[in-house]
Design a protein around this motif. Structure first.
Motif, PDB file in Angstrom:
ATOM      1  N   LEU A   1       0.837  -1.202   0.000  1.00 32.28           N
ATOM      2  CA  LEU A   1       0.000   0.000   0.000  1.00 32.28           C
ATOM      3  C   LEU A   1       0.871   1.251   0.000  1.00 32.28           C
ATOM      4  CD1 LEU A   1      -2.935  -0.566   2.549  1.00 32.28           C
ATOM      5  CD2 LEU A   1      -3.157  -0.050   0.121  1.00 32.28           C
ATOM      6  N   GLU A   2       1.886   1.251   0.851  1.00 35.27           N
ATOM      7  CA  GLU A   2       2.754   2.422   0.947  1.00 35.27           C
ATOM      8  C   GLU A   2       3.617   2.586  -0.304  1.00 35.27           C
ATOM      9  OE1 GLU A   2       4.566   3.743   4.496  1.00 35.27           O
ATOM     10  OE2 GLU A   2       3.482   2.335   5.765  1.00 35.27           O
ATOM     11  N   ILE A   3       4.005   1.462  -0.923  1.00 34.33           N
ATOM     12  CA  ILE A   3       4.796   1.536  -2.146  1.00 34.33           C
ATOM     13  C   ILE A   3       4.017   2.274  -3.235  1.00 34.33           C
ATOM     14  CG2 ILE A   3       5.752   0.151  -4.046  1.00 34.33           C
ATOM     15  CD1 ILE A   3       6.590  -1.908  -1.932  1.00 34.33           C
ATOM     16  N   ASP A   4       2.684   2.107  -3.234  1.00 30.37           N
ATOM     17  CA  ASP A   4       1.869   2.802  -4.232  1.00 30.37           C
ATOM     18  C   ASP A   4       2.021   4.315  -4.150  1.00 30.37           C
ATOM     19  OD1 ASP A   4       0.836   0.548  -5.450  1.00 30.37           O
ATOM     20  OD2 ASP A   4      -0.922   0.439  -4.165  1.00 30.37           O
ATOM     21  N   LEU A   5       2.455   4.810  -3.000  1.00 34.29           N
ATOM     22  CA  LEU A   5       2.642   6.252  -2.851  1.00 34.29           C
ATOM     23  C   LEU A   5       3.851   6.758  -3.624  1.00 34.29           C
ATOM     24  CD1 LEU A   5       1.846   6.806   0.943  1.00 34.29           C
ATOM     25  CD2 LEU A   5       0.418   7.359  -1.024  1.00 34.29           C
ATOM     26  N   ASP A   6       4.657   5.827  -4.164  1.00 33.76           N
ATOM     27  CA  ASP A   6       5.803   6.239  -4.972  1.00 33.76           C
ATOM     28  C   ASP A   6       5.361   7.057  -6.184  1.00 33.76           C
ATOM     29  OD1 ASP A   6       7.449   4.922  -3.235  1.00 33.76           O
ATOM     30  OD2 ASP A   6       7.861   3.219  -4.549  1.00 33.76           O
ATOM     31  N   ILE A   7       4.102   6.906  -6.588  1.00 35.27           N
ATOM     32  CA  ILE A   7       3.608   7.653  -7.746  1.00 35.27           C
ATOM     33  C   ILE A   7       3.682   9.156  -7.485  1.00 35.27           C
ATOM     34  CG2 ILE A   7       1.183   7.621  -7.008  1.00 35.27           C
ATOM     35  CD1 ILE A   7       2.571   7.410 -10.634  1.00 35.27           C
ATOM     36  N   PHE A   8       3.624   9.574  -6.225  1.00 39.95           N
ATOM     37  CA  PHE A   8       3.752  11.003  -5.917  1.00 39.95           C
ATOM     38  C   PHE A   8       5.143  11.506  -6.296  1.00 39.95           C
ATOM     39  CE2 PHE A   8      -0.050  10.312  -3.430  1.00 39.95           C
ATOM     40  CZ  PHE A   8      -0.698  11.539  -3.459  1.00 39.95           C
ATOM     41  N   ALA A   9       6.167  10.673  -6.054  1.00 41.05           N
ATOM     42  CA  ALA A   9       7.540  11.053  -6.410  1.00 41.05           C
ATOM     43  C   ALA A   9       7.695  11.083  -7.934  1.00 41.05           C
ATOM     44  CB  ALA A   9       8.534  10.076  -5.789  1.00 41.05           C
ATOM     45  N   VAL A  10       7.088  10.104  -8.610  1.00 42.69           N
ATOM     46  CA  VAL A  10       7.119  10.078 -10.084  1.00 42.69           C
ATOM     47  C   VAL A  10       6.466  11.340 -10.636  1.00 42.69           C
ATOM     48  CG1 VAL A  10       6.218   8.896 -12.134  1.00 42.69           C
ATOM     49  CG2 VAL A  10       7.150   7.553 -10.228  1.00 42.69           C
ATOM     50  N   LEU A  11       5.323  11.682 -10.073  1.00 45.04           N
ATOM     51  CA  LEU A  11       4.584  12.860 -10.519  1.00 45.04           C
ATOM     52  C   LEU A  11       5.407  14.135 -10.320  1.00 45.04           C
ATOM     53  CD1 LEU A  11       1.834  13.845 -11.581  1.00 45.04           C
ATOM     54  CD2 LEU A  11       1.043  13.966  -9.209  1.00 45.04           C
ATOM     55  N   ARG A  12       6.050  14.241  -9.179  1.00 43.22           N
ATOM     56  CA  ARG A  12       6.877  15.417  -8.899  1.00 43.22           C
ATOM     57  C   ARG A  12       8.025  15.525  -9.905  1.00 43.22           C
ATOM     58  NH1 ARG A  12       8.076  18.824  -4.692  1.00 43.22           N
ATOM     59  NH2 ARG A  12      10.210  19.586  -4.624  1.00 43.22           N
ATOM     60  N   ARG A  13       8.686  14.403 -10.169  1.00 45.48           N
ATOM     61  CA  ARG A  13       9.807  14.427 -11.115  1.00 45.48           C
ATOM     62  C   ARG A  13       9.332  14.805 -12.520  1.00 45.48           C
ATOM     63  NH1 ARG A  13      11.487   9.840  -7.971  1.00 45.48           N
ATOM     64  NH2 ARG A  13      10.617   8.382  -9.497  1.00 45.48           N
ATOM     65  N   LEU A  14       8.162  14.325 -12.905  1.00 48.01           N
ATOM     66  CA  LEU A  14       7.611  14.666 -14.225  1.00 48.01           C
ATOM     67  C   LEU A  14       7.323  16.162 -14.332  1.00 48.01           C
ATOM     68  CD1 LEU A  14       5.219  11.658 -14.915  1.00 48.01           C
ATOM     69  CD2 LEU A  14       7.057  12.448 -16.430  1.00 48.01           C
ATOM     70  N   LEU A  15       6.736  16.725 -13.288  1.00 45.87           N
ATOM     71  CA  LEU A  15       6.376  18.139 -13.328  1.00 45.87           C
ATOM     72  C   LEU A  15       7.611  19.034 -13.323  1.00 45.87           C
ATOM     73  CD1 LEU A  15       3.303  18.129 -10.910  1.00 45.87           C
ATOM     74  CD2 LEU A  15       3.257  18.428 -13.399  1.00 45.87           C
ATOM     75  N   LEU A  16       8.679  18.576 -12.675  1.00 44.17           N
ATOM     76  CA  LEU A  16       9.896  19.378 -12.588  1.00 44.17           C
ATOM     77  C   LEU A  16      10.880  19.087 -13.717  1.00 44.17           C
ATOM     78  CD1 LEU A  16      10.583  19.238  -8.738  1.00 44.17           C
ATOM     79  CD2 LEU A  16       9.634  21.147 -10.044  1.00 44.17           C
ATOM     80  N   ALA A  17      10.618  18.038 -14.504  1.00 49.09           N
ATOM     81  CA  ALA A  17      11.536  17.634 -15.568  1.00 49.09           C
ATOM     82  C   ALA A  17      11.787  18.777 -16.557  1.00 49.09           C
ATOM     83  CB  ALA A  17      10.990  16.414 -16.304  1.00 49.09           C
TER      84      ALA A  17
END
Length: 206
Positions: free
Chosen positions: A133-149
């Motif tokens: 369940l907590e691993i699914d929260l990794d998508i927040f980090a992916v999202l942040r990296r995409l927005l800042l890319a």
């Protein structure tokens, strides 16, 4: 799962509007509602593995709708570490993480209606599911990296993780790609020509 999503539809529609970005109340209400449903499901579903699988499906879907709201409600901007939406997302991630900690804690003990605590093997399985369940929260980090890319290669690196999350949350491939395209559209630094290149040469072949 559909019942939970439908119940939260009005609140989810307010995500990434001014009231949400300026306050944590909306996600706080969403998290509290999910936990209330969990407490009810816990009484009805005796098999802890099934309970945790249901909770994972629910939280993944809710987080996917959360991201969809970002792509639909937020205007195109130049993103940086201090962008209000990114600051709000970091706070919201903490709220979702606290929810998952509470779910894990209660899932590992017997309920208040006389049922016995789960067996050691069941507890181990439940604990593993809770970690997932907590691993699914990794998508927040992916999202942040995409927005800042700042470059196309940086965007492409995260594309697969983004699409995979949405497909695991119940979206088909076309819907996942559509969401990714809308995400690129709220990045002012990515022009229309670049978006088309990314979609045609990389995303469509993912």
């Amino acid at each position: 799962m559909r019942l939970v999503v439908e119940t939260l539809r009005d609140l989810m529609g307010k995500l990434f509007t001014k009231p949400h970005i300026s306050s944590g109340k909306i996600v706080g209400e969403i998290v509290a509602t999910i936990y209330d449903y969990f407490s009810d499901f816990r009484r009805w579903i005796k098999e802890r593995r099934h309970l945790m699988e249901l909770m994972r499906s629910i939280t993944r879907r809710i987080i996917a709708v959360y991201i969809e709201a970002l792509t639909k409600n937020h205007r195109s901007v130049t993103w940086d570490d201090n962008s209000p939406a990114l600051v709000r997302m970091a706070s919201d991630r903490k709220d979702f993480r606290e929810l998952m900690k509470k779910v894990k804690k209660r899932a590992l003990v017997g309920d208040s209606h006389g049922s016995r605590p789960a067996s050691s093997s069941s507890s181990s399985e439940t604990a593993i599911m809770a970690e997932v369940l907590e691993i699914d929260l990794d998508i927040f980090a992916v999202l942040r990296r995409l927005l800042l890319a700042k470059s196309v290669p940086s965007i492409i690196i995260e594309c697969g993780s983004y699409l995979q999350f949405f497909m695991e949350a119940g979206y088909d491939k076309a819907q996942a790609k559509d969401s990714f395209q809308r995400l690129l559209a709220i990045k002012r630094s990515v022009g229309r020509k670049t978006r088309l290149t990314v979609m045609q040469e990389h995303v469509d072949h993912a």
